[in-house]
Design a protein around this motif. Structure first.
Motif, short mmCIF file in Angstrom:
data_model
loop_
_atom_site.label_atom_id
_atom_site.label_comp_id
_atom_site.label_asym_id
_atom_site.label_seq_id
_atom_site.Cartn_x
_atom_site.Cartn_y
_atom_site.Cartn_z
N VAL A 283 0.81 -1.22 0.01
CA VAL A 283 -0.15 -0.06 0.10
C VAL A 283 1.00 1.11 0.05
CG1 VAL A 283 -1.56 1.46 1.34
CG2 VAL A 283 -2.17 -1.14 1.14
N ILE A 284 1.84 1.28 0.88
CA ILE A 284 2.70 2.46 1.02
C ILE A 284 3.40 2.81 -0.39
CG2 ILE A 284 4.98 3.31 1.96
CD1 ILE A 284 4.13 1.86 4.49
N TYR A 285 4.20 1.70 -1.03
CA TYR A 285 4.85 2.05 -2.09
C TYR A 285 3.79 2.28 -3.46
CZ TYR A 285 5.26 -2.89 -3.03
OH TYR A 285 5.08 -4.26 -3.09
N THR A 286 2.85 1.60 -3.35
CA THR A 286 2.03 1.75 -4.76
C THR A 286 1.55 3.31 -4.66
OG1 THR A 286 1.40 -0.55 -4.40
CG2 THR A 286 -0.11 1.04 -5.89
N PHE A 287 0.92 3.86 -3.61
CA PHE A 287 0.53 5.14 -3.65
C PHE A 287 1.66 6.05 -3.98
CE2 PHE A 287 -3.40 3.47 -1.56
CZ PHE A 287 -4.38 4.11 -2.34
N SER A 288 2.88 5.77 -3.35
CA SER A 288 3.79 6.86 -3.78
C SER A 288 4.44 6.64 -5.00
CB SER A 288 4.93 6.48 -2.72
OG SER A 288 4.71 6.76 -1.50
N THR A 289 4.54 5.47 -5.65
CA THR A 289 4.66 5.37 -7.19
C THR A 289 3.92 5.97 -8.12
OG1 THR A 289 5.72 3.22 -6.63
CG2 THR A 289 5.50 3.73 -8.70
#
Length: 466
Positions: A283-289
């Motif tokens: 969840v963290i890195y998908t939204f950031s990406t």
């Protein structure tokens, strides 16, 4: 999180007195999450800040689908390899070396890993360089922000500082601080990306839909492949996640396999905790990406701004200054330092463990000897930042360096898939295999990763898909 468990014993040695019953539910599991946060600190960095934004600047919204696919498609393989680790207590490269055929003591996958590790000298060197550029722009040395003197001085400071901070191998403090900075920067980036429609660089629902057509624009294949290899969990993160699962204590808490129903229940329980850990980091890195890509597509692409050489950070900072004003440049530089720095600080202890594990498989040292393992890891904690810093000063082009590493990571991914399936079928108790839904996702992930790995390999050898 970090390099020790509550008992203080070696987490790579499974004993009956080290077992612990797993928590149930999200609330009681939260204190046992951590390996995924270390991976997130590594992921939310060069891939997002450099490769993803560069792709958005180059092709606009056209490859939005690739961003979503690249973050989602590798998660099942990551979880499956971690399942094997939790059950056996062994880290990834020990398992990779058991996959036939072998050349002497070393398996073919570990040979391929060594090639990837060489390319990573460039990629992580690019991260060192990006951090040095940001520091140089923020606090110039010798008058000229991007002059050779300023970049060299800051590269040396970053290398020496990283060694000093990580030499003790006490990763807890570094990981928590780096993750906090990345979280702040990522939240700010997501807020800005969501706020873009209210600025002159707004995007519409039609723009977003145009990015979900599953096509690759002419001339963008190389950048797209590099982005797939480097965003989300790459082959290196899938591999080093297993070390942090062990060092968190998951395998030790399951205990040695005595064939009992109690052991099976403990294993299933800690695997469920690992699932939660993987999901949270995803969840963290998908939204950031997605946020980084949208900013590249909405702000940089319409202006024809491309990320090149040491001007990369200046160009990226323009995303912020154009949207919220000149004052944002300083805030962006501090954020960029936090993002790139956290990637570097997560990479050093992770790569040090993988290098030492490979040497152990070659017979150079005994992985089960905790004192010897610690000594070797500290040696690589010193050596790797020096090599990465030297690579940047020699090549001096962070974007190209990061993309080369990304392409090699994409090529290595199919080998990780093969190893994961081999270990699953030969060493994982069938009672502990995933559900039908998970196994379906694992098959889809494996096929997608393998196809894109072949795609990467062919493109490297000059086969054109345009």
């Amino acid at each position: 999180m970090g390099t020790s468990v509550a008992s203080g014993d070696d987490p790579y040695v499974l004993t009956a007195d080290g077992v612990k019953e797993p928590p149930k539910g999200w609330k009681s599991s939260l204190r046992y999450l951590g390996p995924g946060l270390i991976v997130s600190a590594s992921i939310v960095g060069s891939g997002e800040l450099i490769a993803t934004t560069a792709l958005g600047a180059e092709v606009g919204f056209a490859l939005l689908w690739m961003v979503i696919l690249s973050t989602a498609v590798k998660v099942a393989v990551q979880a499956e390899l971690a399942r094997w680790t939790i059950i056996t207590g062994k880290p990834a490269l020990t398992g990779f070396n058991q996959v036939p055929p072998k050349i002497g003591r070393v398996g073919w996958i570990n040979l391929l890993w060594m090639v990837m590790a060489l390319s990573k000298l460039l990629q992580v060197g690019g991260i060192v360089g990006g951090t040095a550029v940001a520091m140089s722009l923020l606090i110039p040395v010798g008058g000229e922000p991007l002059g050779a003197t300023s970049l060299t001085v800051w590269t040396i400071i970053i290398v020496v500082g990283s060694i000093a901070l990580l030499y003790s191998n006490n990763y807890n403090l570094i990981e928590r601080g780096a993750f906090a900075l990345v979280a702040v920067f990522s939240v700010a980036t997501v807020v800005i990306a969501l706020g873009l429609p209210f600025t002159p660089f707004g995007y519409s629902g039609g723009d977003l839909l145009s990015g979900l057509t599953f096509t690759i624009p002419v001339g963008a294949i190389g950048a797209a492949v590099a982005m797939f290899g480097i965003t989300g969990v790459g082959a290196d993160e899938i591999t080093f996640y297993t070390y942090w699962c062990v060092e968190k204590g998951y395998a030790r808490w399951v205990g040695p396999n005595d064939g009992s129903e109690a052991w099976q229940n403990r294993a299933q329980g800690w695997i469920k905790v690992m699932y939660k850990d993987v999901f949270l980091s995803w969840v963290i890195y998908t939204f950031s990406t997605l946020a980084f890509y949208l900013m590249g597509a909405a702000v940089l692409n319409p202006q024809g701004l491309v990320l090149k050489g040491n001007e990369m950070i200046t160009t990226l900072s323009q995303m912020y200054t154009d949207v919220i004003g000149e004052w944002a440049a300083v805030a962006f530089l501090i954020g960029a330092i936090a993002v790139l720095g956290s990637t570097l600080w997560a990479a050093i202890p992770s790569w040090a463990r993988m290098y030492v594990n490979v040497l152990a498989e070659l017979g150079v040292m005994d992985w089960k000897d905790a004192r010897s393992r610690q000594k070797w890891i500290r040696g690589f904690t010193v050596a790797l930042p020096i090599l990465w810093g030297a690579a940047y000063l020699f090549v001096n082009s962070p974007v190209v360096m990061v993309q080369i590493g990304g392409i090699m990571t994409g090529i290595f991914l199919p080998a990780v898939v093969i190893a994961t399936w081999y270990l699953r079928n030969t060493q994982v108790d069938k009672r502990l295999h995933g559900s039908k839904a998970f196994n379906t996702l694992l098959v889809i992930s494996s096929i997608a990763i393998s196809l894109l790995g072949v795609y990467s390999l062919l493109s490297v050898f000059g086969v054109s898909f345009d």
